[in-house]
Design a protein around this motif. Structure first.
Motif, mmCIF file in Angstrom:
data_model
loop_
_atom_site.group_PDB
_atom_site.id
_atom_site.type_symbol
_atom_site.label_atom_id
_atom_site.label_comp_id
_atom_site.label_asym_id
_atom_site.label_seq_id
_atom_site.Cartn_x
_atom_site.Cartn_y
_atom_site.Cartn_z
ATOM 1 N N LYS A 1 4.517 12.102 8.040
ATOM 2 C CA LYS A 1 3.694 11.788 6.859
ATOM 3 C C LYS A 1 3.091 10.388 6.958
ATOM 4 O O LYS A 1 1.948 10.160 6.575
ATOM 5 C CB LYS A 1 4.525 11.913 5.588
ATOM 6 C CG LYS A 1 4.809 13.352 5.192
ATOM 7 C CD LYS A 1 4.937 13.466 3.681
ATOM 8 C CE LYS A 1 5.329 14.851 3.206
ATOM 9 N NZ LYS A 1 4.237 15.811 3.213
ATOM 10 N N LEU A 2 3.876 9.446 7.478
ATOM 11 C CA LEU A 2 3.362 8.077 7.610
ATOM 12 C C LEU A 2 2.208 8.033 8.611
ATOM 13 O O LEU A 2 1.280 7.243 8.466
ATOM 14 C CB LEU A 2 4.483 7.119 8.041
ATOM 15 C CG LEU A 2 5.551 6.819 6.987
ATOM 16 C CD1 LEU A 2 6.654 5.949 7.572
ATOM 17 C CD2 LEU A 2 4.964 6.144 5.752
ATOM 18 N N TYR B 1 7.111 7.641 -0.435
ATOM 19 C CA TYR B 1 7.962 8.573 0.299
ATOM 20 C C TYR B 1 9.413 8.135 0.146
ATOM 21 O O TYR B 1 9.756 6.990 0.457
ATOM 22 C CB TYR B 1 7.586 8.595 1.784
ATOM 23 C CG TYR B 1 6.139 8.956 2.011
ATOM 24 C CD1 TYR B 1 5.699 10.269 1.805
ATOM 25 C CD2 TYR B 1 5.207 7.995 2.390
ATOM 26 C CE1 TYR B 1 4.363 10.596 1.977
ATOM 27 C CE2 TYR B 1 3.877 8.324 2.562
ATOM 28 C CZ TYR B 1 3.463 9.622 2.352
ATOM 29 O OH TYR B 1 2.153 9.950 2.517
ATOM 30 N N GLU C 1 -0.627 11.494 6.902
ATOM 31 C CA GLU C 1 -1.039 11.447 5.492
ATOM 32 C C GLU C 1 -1.385 10.019 5.057
ATOM 33 O O GLU C 1 -2.437 9.759 4.487
ATOM 34 C CB GLU C 1 0.105 12.002 4.638
ATOM 35 C CG GLU C 1 -0.283 12.481 3.270
ATOM 36 C CD GLU C 1 0.912 13.135 2.604
ATOM 37 O OE1 GLU C 1 1.101 14.356 2.756
ATOM 38 O OE2 GLU C 1 1.691 12.409 1.953
ATOM 39 N N ALA C 2 -0.456 9.071 5.358
ATOM 40 C CA ALA C 2 -0.659 7.690 4.900
ATOM 41 C C ALA C 2 -1.469 6.878 5.902
ATOM 42 O O ALA C 2 -2.148 5.921 5.523
ATOM 43 C CB ALA C 2 0.699 7.029 4.664
ATOM 44 N N LYS D 1 0.842 -1.201 0.000
ATOM 45 C CA LYS D 1 0.000 0.000 0.000
ATOM 46 C C LYS D 1 0.883 1.259 0.000
ATOM 47 O O LYS D 1 0.734 2.117 -0.864
ATOM 48 C CB LYS D 1 -0.926 -0.023 1.220
ATOM 49 C CG LYS D 1 -1.869 1.153 1.247
ATOM 50 C CD LYS D 1 -2.981 0.953 2.268
ATOM 51 C CE LYS D 1 -3.783 2.230 2.393
ATOM 52 N NZ LYS D 1 -3.473 2.969 3.622
ATOM 53 N N ILE D 2 1.781 1.332 0.950
ATOM 54 C CA ILE D 2 2.686 2.480 1.012
ATOM 55 C C ILE D 2 4.125 1.968 0.951
ATOM 56 O O ILE D 2 4.495 1.046 1.687
ATOM 57 C CB ILE D 2 2.486 3.269 2.338
ATOM 58 C CG1 ILE D 2 1.077 3.843 2.423
ATOM 59 C CG2 ILE D 2 3.544 4.360 2.485
ATOM 60 C CD1 ILE D 2 0.780 4.974 1.462
#
Lengths: 310, 249
Positions: free
Chosen positions: B241-242, A293, B245-246, A274-275
């Motif tokens: 951000k993790l 990221y 945002e995520a 997913k990320i």
């Protein structure tokens, strides 16, 4: 007709990959019977019986079946095959070992590592390390299928199905015998089911550094640990940690690639995560093209800092 | 003991393949082709068994177009003794490949057949297991170590949880995994010598095998792509951000 799902288990526990293969089986449609073949495998059979969508569990126990050897296991499956039009298993090392043998004995094609069930006889599967997706239609009367479990969600729990004992001792002469297992034990989650994976590449430089820098972050995150082929080949990480085209294929919620350049063979094993986070010294590294990221930096500085920040 | 090693000509592992815009397959024209990497490992293992006095002759076989001769010549240049080319322009599925290889094995009577665990084009991972089934022999897949004994072999296999060691009766089929060995490069004199080594040509019909496909390929398409995201400047920004945002931490 019904579907026979070969369960992946170690006698004591049922692998959660079988629950994902069950989801694929249910999408094909029809009664699903789960085959648990082993020795002292009642616990695994009971676990299979509790999965939603299973109408019956077949439990076959004998010495020959204790260690997932391909020869007796495929003989057993072939002896049951008359009642089924689909034989399916998760694409684990057992499924990949046994099912092609079954397919050849039945004189049918195998459809390897399906990622989508389009209809009862049409499936999608990756080729060329996932750089192309083929839609194939089976023309044989029986279908033998392995399932890429990263593409299917696990089946939920349901009402308990009946467990039927089909134990047999009728096996032809032994072609192979089990000698030993060297199974790594760890308190960390398994790669195939982990929600977070932190994965290291050749940039780690040694087995000691790999452990020293990666494992504390993994423990803080409750993450499974993976590795690129380069890191495994160099001996920095054991073979069962390898992620990629010919290793394990994973799709966690969060994948953190540390010092991995991102060869297509590695991307094949993790790009459905997913990320994706990439940490790499080289800002041109291909891994950044798939990362949500990216952090350009020296992982020996970044990872200890990350451990503290979590 | 004779060893038989099937080799496949595939798109080189470094090539980023392209799907044809009309969805009929993958672009193969003017693309660099090489021996399937797992088959190189198989050839290397057969050569090492020969060098260790465990095997006498190494026979390599390929099923494919006329150009698969190049792949066989590469194996001969590495040190294989003899080659068989089963020539066909059809796309041959693993089951038909295994049937042809069964015919070759019945003619050659090898003590050990060493097969790459998977070809990096169709990623099927089937041929070795199917061949063992058709021959009625044992199989040891995903091998990282092979020790030949008297009428048997002890094979260490790479499995999901680690390693498994089994003993198999010979003749048998072993499929190779990455850690088995590191294949050698052919030297220039050996490449020259390989041109004169014997190469037999056959056809699938010689073995009574039909290459009619059992799977109908309806479409070949690009996978849904992933776009590059953002670069973050610091660990603090990454964690932030993790989390927000995520939402994965």
């Amino acid at each position: 007709m019904a579907i026979l799902l070969l369960a992946d288990h170690d006698n004591a526990t049922l692998s959660d990959q079988s629950g994902k293969a069950l989801t694929a089986a249910s999408q094909i449609g029809g009664d699903v019977h789960v085959l648990v073949a082993g020795k002292g495998a009642k616990a695994a059979a009971d676990a299979a019986a509790k999965l939603a969508g299973v109408s019956k569990v077949l439990l076959a126990e004998s010495d020959e079946l204790a260690n997932n050897l391909a020869e007796p296991l495929s003989d057993l499956i072939v002896s049951l095959a008359g009642s089924y039009d689909t034989i399916i298993a998760a694409a684990t090392s057992t499924g990949k070992n046994v099912l092609p043998r079954v397919a050849a004995l039945l004189d049918v094609a195998q459809i390897s590592e399906i990622i989508e069930v389009v209809s009862a006889d049409i499936f999608k599967r990756p080729i060329y390390a996932g750089n192309a997706i083929q839609t194939v239609q089976a023309t044989d009367a029986k279908k033998v299928i392995t399932v890429r479990t990263a593409s299917f969600s696990p089946a939920s729990q349901g009402p308990s199905a009946v467990v039927e004992d089909i134990s047999t001792t009728a096996f032809s002469s032994l072609l192979a015998t089990f000698v030993a297992d060297a199974i790594s034990s760890s308190d960390r989650p398994e790669l195939s089911s982990a929600k977070i994976i932190i994965s290291g590449g050749r940039a780690l430089g040694s087995s000691e550094k790999f452990k020293e820098v990666m494992l504390p972050v993994a423990d803080k995150l409750g993450a499974a640990v993976g590795a690129s082929r380069a890191a495994v080949d160099a001996g920095y990480a054991p073979n069962d940690w390898q992620i990629g085209q010919t290793g394990k294929v994973v799709a966690p919620q969060l994948y953190i690639a540390c010092g991995i350049s991102g060869a297509i063979q590695h991307l094949a094993g993790m790009k459905d995560s997913k990320i994706i986070v990439a940490i790499n010294k080289d800002e041109e590294a291909p891994i950044f093209q798939v990362a949500d990221y990216g952090l350009v930096g020296d992982l020996f500085e970044v990872l200890p800092e990350l451990q503290k920040a979590l | 003991m004779k060893t038989l090693v099937p080799v496949k000509r595939v798109v080189d592992y470094n090539v980023k393949i392209r799907v044809k815009p009309d969805g009929t397959g993958v672009e193969l024209a003017n693309v660099k082709m090489s021996m399937n990497p797992f088959d190189e490992i198989s050839v290397e293992e057969a050569l090492r068994l020969k060098e260790a006095g465990k095997a006498e002759e190494v026979v390599v076989v390929s099923i494919g177009p006329a150009k698969a001769e190049e792949t066989l010549r590469t194996a001969l240049a590495m040190g294989a003794d003899r080659a068989v080319l089963v020539e066909t322009d059809d796309a041959v599925e693993p089951l038909a490949v295994a049937k042809i290889l069964k015919g070759v094995a019945e003619a050659e009577k090898p003590g050990l057949i060493i097969v790459g665990k998977q070809a990096i084009d169709d990623d099927s991972n089937q041929t070795g297991q199917m061949l063992a089934a058709l021959l009625g022999t044992a199989q040891a897949t995903f091998a990282s170590k092979i020790e030949i004994g008297d009428g048997k072999a002890t094979v260490t296999r790479e499995v999901d949880g680690g390693l498994q060691t089994i003993e198999i009766k010979l003749p048998a089929v072993v499929t190779t995994d990455l850690r088995l060995n590191e294949p050698r490069y052919a030297s220039l004199p050996n490449i020259m010598k390989a041109k004169k080594k014997p190469l037999d040509k056959k056809s699938p019909a010689d073995f009574g095998v039909s290459t009619e496909p059992r799977l109908k390929v309806l479409k070949t398409e690009e996978p849904s792509g992933r776009k590059a995201g953002v670069k973050v400047k610091s660990v603090a920004e990454l964690v932030e951000k993790l989390k927000t945002e995520a939402g994965v931490l």
